[in-house]
Design an enzyme around this catalytic site. Sequence first.
Site, PDB file in Angstrom:
ATOM      1  N   SER A 181       0.900  -1.480  -0.112  1.00  0.00           N
ATOM      2  CA  SER A 181      -0.248  -0.134   0.196  1.00  0.00           C
ATOM      3  C   SER A 181       0.758   1.233  -0.147  1.00  0.00           C
ATOM      4  O   SER A 181      -0.052   1.828  -0.167  1.00  0.00           O
ATOM      5  CB  SER A 181      -1.091  -0.272   1.177  1.00  0.00           C
ATOM      6  OG  SER A 181      -2.155  -1.157   0.788  1.00  0.00           O
ATOM      7  N   LYS A 184       0.749   4.342  -2.696  1.00  0.00           N
ATOM      8  CA  LYS A 184      -0.977   4.750  -2.861  1.00  0.00           C
ATOM      9  C   LYS A 184      -0.192   6.138  -2.658  1.00  0.00           C
ATOM     10  O   LYS A 184      -0.804   7.390  -3.041  1.00  0.00           O
ATOM     11  CB  LYS A 184      -1.644   5.314  -1.319  1.00  0.00           C
ATOM     12  CG  LYS A 184      -2.628   3.278  -1.638  1.00  0.00           C
ATOM     13  CD  LYS A 184      -3.958   3.057  -0.443  1.00  0.00           C
ATOM     14  CE  LYS A 184      -4.359   2.188  -0.955  1.00  0.00           C
ATOM     15  NZ  LYS A 184      -3.928   0.918  -0.110  1.00  0.00           N
ATOM     16  N   SER A 358      -5.928   4.244   4.078  1.00  0.00           N
ATOM     17  CA  SER A 358      -5.454   2.588   3.072  1.00  0.00           C
ATOM     18  C   SER A 358      -6.589   2.411   2.326  1.00  0.00           C
ATOM     19  O   SER A 358      -6.953   1.311   1.897  1.00  0.00           O
ATOM     20  CB  SER A 358      -4.581   1.800   4.056  1.00  0.00           C
ATOM     21  OG  SER A 358      -3.742   1.604   3.079  1.00  0.00           O
TER      22      SER A 358
END
Length: 520
Positions: A181, A184, A358
Site C-alpha cells: 500500500s 498509494k 489506506s
Amino acid sequence: MERIANAVRPRLARAAQAAEPRVARLTRTLRPRAVSLPPRRPRATRTWQYTAGAATAGLALAAGVVTAAGPWDANGQRTAERDRAASLQRAGGTDHGRAGTTRTAPRPAPSAGPVLVGLDGPAAAFGTLKAAPGERALSDVLRPLLDASALGATRTASVIDLTTGRRLYDVAGDKALTPASTTKIATAVAALSALGPDHRFTTRTALEPDTGELVLVGGGDPTLTARRNTGGWAGLRELAADTAKALRKRGVHKVTLSYDTTLYSGPSLHPIGVNENLAPVTALTADEGRTDGSGKGPAPRVADPAKDAATKFEGFLEDAGITTTPPGPSKATTRAQTLATVSSPPLSDIVERMLTNSDNDIAEALARQTALTSGEPGSFDGGAEAISARLTKLGLPMAGASFHDGSGLDRDDRLTPDLLTALLATAGDPARPGLRPVLTGLPVAGFTGTLADRYTDSAAGVVRAKTGTLTGVNTLAGTVVDADGRLLAFAFMASGTTDPLAAEAALDRTATALAACGCS
C-alpha cells in the site's frame, strides 16, 4: 462541544506558550542552510532521551502549530486528538474535517506542524552524508534493526533530509520490491499533479428529451454516500431530492430510470478477484459497495456497486414522490438535460482520506481519474500508465518501478525506497504546494488511520507514515522529526516476511530509532 472547548482552551494556550521557545529553536534549525556536520558531542540514544527530547520538542512544536491553526473539527476528530494530547502532554494529527461539497466552504485548517516546518529549503542533489569522526553514524543505529529476522530475507531502505535533500542512509535504495500500500503515495502524487488539489468529482442526473428516461450518470466519485449523515461527502439522497424537485417543475412524476458507468472502461474486477479489500471499480458507487455499514477497512461488498447505487437512488426518488422503473444500465446522450448534481469535497480531502485509511477503492478511482486526465483509458492499465508517466514528468527516479494498479494490491507492482523518499520530498517541495496533502494525509503514529494502534508507547505523534502489508511483504514510508529537529523522509521495505505483526513491530522500532537518533 463549546463547553469542552472553553474548558480546554486555557490548557492549549499554556501549551502553545510553552512551545514557543522550542518552535523558535526548531524553526531556526530547519531554515535553509549550507550542509555542514554538527560539532562532536557525546550522545547515548536511550528511550528516556527520546521521550524527553524528540517527543517533547517535536510534539510541542506540533501542539503550537495545531493550536494556532484551529478551529477544531465539527466531527470531533481534532477534539479527540486534542483531549488525548492534553492527557499525554503532546499533540499531533491531521485535520481530516470535510470542507463540504461547495466551492465556497472553508478549507480544512492546516495541521501536521513538524511536516510543514522547514520545507522551504532549496532542493539539492541526493548524496549520502557520512558521519564525522567520532559522531555516531545513522547506519550504526539502523543496520541492526533492519537486520531483524522478522523482516524476512530481503530488506531495503532510504533516509533523506528533506531540508537539504541529502541522503543520510541507504540499503539497496535502488532495488525495486513489492511496495504493497505504499504505492498509494505514488498514486496520490500523480493524481494531485494531474488534477490539482481543488478538483471535485461530480455525479449528476440527466433527463432524455421526449423519452422520459432519467439517467443517473456516474462521475467516478469514490466517496459518494447513500447515508443520511453524509459527513460532508456528496450525498445520493440530496441528489435524489434535487432531481425530484426538478422533475416536478417539469410536471414529470414518472420516469424510466437508468444508470451510466461509461466513464470507466476495461475490467472492473481487480486481478486479486473478489476481495473484501476492494469492490469492483466502477464510475458509480455508493459507500464503496459496503454491506456492513463500515466506512473503512475490509468489508463484504456488493457484486455490482453501480446497480446497488442506482437501486438506492430509485428508493430515494420514490420517497420524494417520483415513480420509477427498476434501474438498468444505459448511456446518457449529448441531448440529455442535466437536472441536478452533487460534487465531492476537493481532491486534497479525498487524498488525505485515502492515505490515512489506506483506502483501496479511492486509490483505484484516483488512478482511473489520472488516466482520463492524461488521455489514457479509464482502466487498470490506463491508470498504471498514467501514474508512471506523471511521475516520470516530475523527474522522479523511476528505474525499476512498475505499476499495475493504484492501490498496491497487485503483487506485480514494484517501487524502490529511492522513489518513495523522492515522492515525499516532492510533496514537500515549496514550489509544489498542491502536493502537500500527500504529507498531511499520512497516518499519524498513535493517533490516526492505520497507525492509530501502533507506536502507543514510543514515537506517537512523531512518526507519520504510510503502511504497506501483503502476505510476505511489509513496508513503511513517511516522515519523522529527529532528535535534532531535522525533518527526515524514510522508506523501509521488507520482502519474505512470515509474521506480519512481528514485521510491523520491527519496522516501528526502526522508525522510532530514526526519530530518537539525531545521528549523522
